[in-house]
Design an enzyme around this catalytic site. Structure first.
Site, mmCIF file in Angstrom:
data_model
loop_
_atom_site.group_PDB
_atom_site.id
_atom_site.type_symbol
_atom_site.label_atom_id
_atom_site.label_comp_id
_atom_site.label_asym_id
_atom_site.label_seq_id
_atom_site.Cartn_x
_atom_site.Cartn_y
_atom_site.Cartn_z
ATOM 1 C CE LYS A 99 -4.245 -1.863 1.978
ATOM 2 N NZ LYS A 99 -5.319 -1.641 2.948
ATOM 3 C CG ASP A 107 -9.125 0.815 3.492
ATOM 4 O OD1 ASP A 107 -9.825 0.007 2.859
ATOM 5 O OD2 ASP A 107 -7.928 0.618 3.766
HETATM 6 P P1 NAP Z 1 -2.628 -2.881 11.864
HETATM 7 O O1 NAP Z 1 -2.139 -1.683 11.130
HETATM 8 O O2 NAP Z 1 -1.736 -4.047 12.026
HETATM 9 O O3 NAP Z 1 -3.131 -2.395 13.332
HETATM 10 C C1 NAP Z 1 -3.548 -3.339 14.287
HETATM 11 C C2 NAP Z 1 -4.135 -2.623 15.493
HETATM 12 O O4 NAP Z 1 -4.634 -3.610 16.406
HETATM 13 C C3 NAP Z 1 -3.114 -1.782 16.261
HETATM 14 O O5 NAP Z 1 -3.767 -0.675 16.830
HETATM 15 C C4 NAP Z 1 -2.652 -2.766 17.343
HETATM 16 O O6 NAP Z 1 -2.138 -2.149 18.500
HETATM 17 C C5 NAP Z 1 -3.962 -3.454 17.677
HETATM 18 N N1 NAP Z 1 -3.727 -4.768 18.288
HETATM 19 C C6 NAP Z 1 -3.312 -5.892 17.657
HETATM 20 N N2 NAP Z 1 -3.194 -6.894 18.556
HETATM 21 C C7 NAP Z 1 -3.519 -6.379 19.767
HETATM 22 C C8 NAP Z 1 -3.586 -6.908 21.090
HETATM 23 N N3 NAP Z 1 -3.280 -8.190 21.357
HETATM 24 N N4 NAP Z 1 -3.979 -6.088 22.095
HETATM 25 C C9 NAP Z 1 -4.305 -4.791 21.844
HETATM 26 N N5 NAP Z 1 -4.252 -4.241 20.614
HETATM 27 C C10 NAP Z 1 -3.869 -5.023 19.590
HETATM 28 O O7 NAP Z 1 -3.948 -3.472 11.175
HETATM 29 P P2 NAP Z 1 -5.098 -2.678 10.373
HETATM 30 O O8 NAP Z 1 -4.803 -2.785 8.927
HETATM 31 O O9 NAP Z 1 -5.302 -1.362 10.990
HETATM 32 O O10 NAP Z 1 -6.354 -3.642 10.633
HETATM 33 C C11 NAP Z 1 -6.893 -3.788 11.927
HETATM 34 C C12 NAP Z 1 -8.081 -4.753 11.914
HETATM 35 O O11 NAP Z 1 -9.098 -4.248 11.051
HETATM 36 C C13 NAP Z 1 -7.751 -6.153 11.367
HETATM 37 O O12 NAP Z 1 -8.482 -7.076 12.131
HETATM 38 C C14 NAP Z 1 -8.259 -6.127 9.942
HETATM 39 O O13 NAP Z 1 -8.648 -7.402 9.477
HETATM 40 C C15 NAP Z 1 -9.488 -5.219 10.089
HETATM 41 N N6 NAP Z 1 -9.807 -4.487 8.859
HETATM 42 C C16 NAP Z 1 -11.088 -4.581 8.372
HETATM 43 C C17 NAP Z 1 -11.434 -3.877 7.228
HETATM 44 C C18 NAP Z 1 -12.830 -3.989 6.683
HETATM 45 O O14 NAP Z 1 -13.032 -3.705 5.503
HETATM 46 N N7 NAP Z 1 -13.813 -4.349 7.489
HETATM 47 C C19 NAP Z 1 -10.495 -3.069 6.576
HETATM 48 C C20 NAP Z 1 -9.191 -2.982 7.113
HETATM 49 C C21 NAP Z 1 -8.870 -3.699 8.264
HETATM 50 P P3 NAP Z 1 -0.555 -1.804 18.637
HETATM 51 O O15 NAP Z 1 -0.362 -0.528 17.862
HETATM 52 O O16 NAP Z 1 -0.354 -1.641 20.078
HETATM 53 O O17 NAP Z 1 0.185 -2.963 18.026
#
Ligand code: NAP
Length: 276
Positions: free
Chosen positions: A69, A105
């Site tokens: 990305k 998004d």
């Molecule tokens: P990302 O950049 O990897 O961010 C992950 C986030 O989750 C960070 O804030 C991280 O906190 C937190 N996290 C992960 N494990 C954790 C834990 N054990 N305890 C507390 N916080 C935790 O991922 P992203 O791209 O933003 O995506 C996040 C989620 O959204 C994923 O589940 C993804 O599948 C979903 N998503 C859905 C859509 C949709 O279309 N519905 C679109 C995009 C993403 P830290 O900063 O502390 O690591």
């Protein structure tokens, strides 16, 4: 003369998990468009070269997923304001000998809320965003664009929440997860953007009973579709919206740009993607 066959796809590494071909395939069929949308595996080291090959092969553009990305944004000639602000692109359009980069998004997130909770309005009050990753950045940008008066970010790693708050400026603040309880009573929109609550991940443990009765709760995790957060919100009588629609709506601008028809997000598509 017959209609030109139009080609698009989704690039990533790995790419097998992508649901995008189901979405675009459904719309191609529904709209009787002569075209294709396929998964294309591109290794990080080959990103620019392989994108140039797609252009040479007549592709009209592609969706971009992990880990490309940022690289997609970097190689574009024209970048939308929202892609610039979000710092990443998930949609490339090849036209007029230029690569146009967008990020859909945030608009997908907002369109989903507007479709499933028509009474919801970002302007009604402060938003609380849990998480500070890529999805949070897009969502915070779009909430502010929609007129949310303020956004509070809570994240496990508070430094990341603070970085985002600093980036967005005046109306955005960062708090620790321990402080979430103190801001719930002022929150009108609660969004989980962490991966907590997703199948295989730890639960999101949070008592949200202090939210006002008018609040909307949404979770962008869609596996499971009804997360524990949404179950709790429903039991409190709050408005809820699940996360699958964000995935469907974010695909709309790309489809329209490549195939020339604005598609609709309906229950048939929703069921198709959920059952895949
Ligand atoms: P990302 O950049 O990897 O961010 C992950 C986030 O989750 C960070 O804030 C991280 O906190 C937190 N996290 C992960 N494990 C954790 C834990 N054990 N305890 C507390 N916080 C935790 O991922 P992203 O791209 O933003 O995506 C996040 C989620 O959204 C994923 O589940 C993804 O599948 C979903 N998503 C859905 C859509 C949709 O279309 N519905 C679109 C995009 C993403 P830290 O900063 O502390 O690591």
């Amino acid at each position: 003369m017959g209609e030109t066959f139009k080609k698009a796809g989704v690039v990533g590494w790995p790419i097998e998990q992508s649901k995008s071909p189901i979405i675009h395939g459904h719309w191609l069929e529904q709209n009787g468009i002569s075209g294709s949308y396929e998964k294309i595996a591109i290794e990080p080291a080959n990103f620019e070269k392989d994108i140039q090959s797609l252009i040479a092969d007549g592709y009209r553009g592609c969706n971009v997923t992990i880990p490309h990305k940022e690289a997609a944004l970097a190689m574009a000639d024209v970048v939308s304001d929202r892609a610039k602000a979000i710092g990443a692109s998930n949609t490339l359009v090849f036209k007029d000998d230029k690569i146009h980069a967008d990020n859909t998004d945030g608009v997908g997130f907002i369109s989903n809320l507007k479709q499933l909770a028509p009474k919801w309005d970002a302007k009604l009050g402060p938003a609380l965003v849990l998480g500070a990753g890529g999805a949070a950045r897009a969502i915070i940008y779009s909430l502010l664009q929609e007129g949310a008066p303020s956004v509070v970010i809570a994240n496990r790693t508070q430094a990341k929440a603070q970085t985002l708050a600093d980036f967005f400026g005046d109306h955005v603040t960062a708090i620790t997860m321990d402080d979430v309880g103190n801001v719930l009573a002022d929150t009108q929109t609660l969004v989980n953007t962490t991966s907590l609550g997703m199948v295989g991940q730890p639960d999101l443990v949070l008592d949200i009973s202090a939210l006002p009765k008018t609040a909307l709760v949404t979770d962008i995790v869609y596996n499971p579709l009804e997360t524990d957060l949404l179950k709790q919100a429903k039991s409190l009588g709050l408005m809820t919206v699940d996360g699958i629609g964000m995935l469907l709506h974010q695909a709309v601008p790309g489809f329209e740009a490549w195939f020339g028809t604005r598609p609709t997000v309906d229950d048939v598509l929703r069921e198709k993607v959920l059952s895949a």
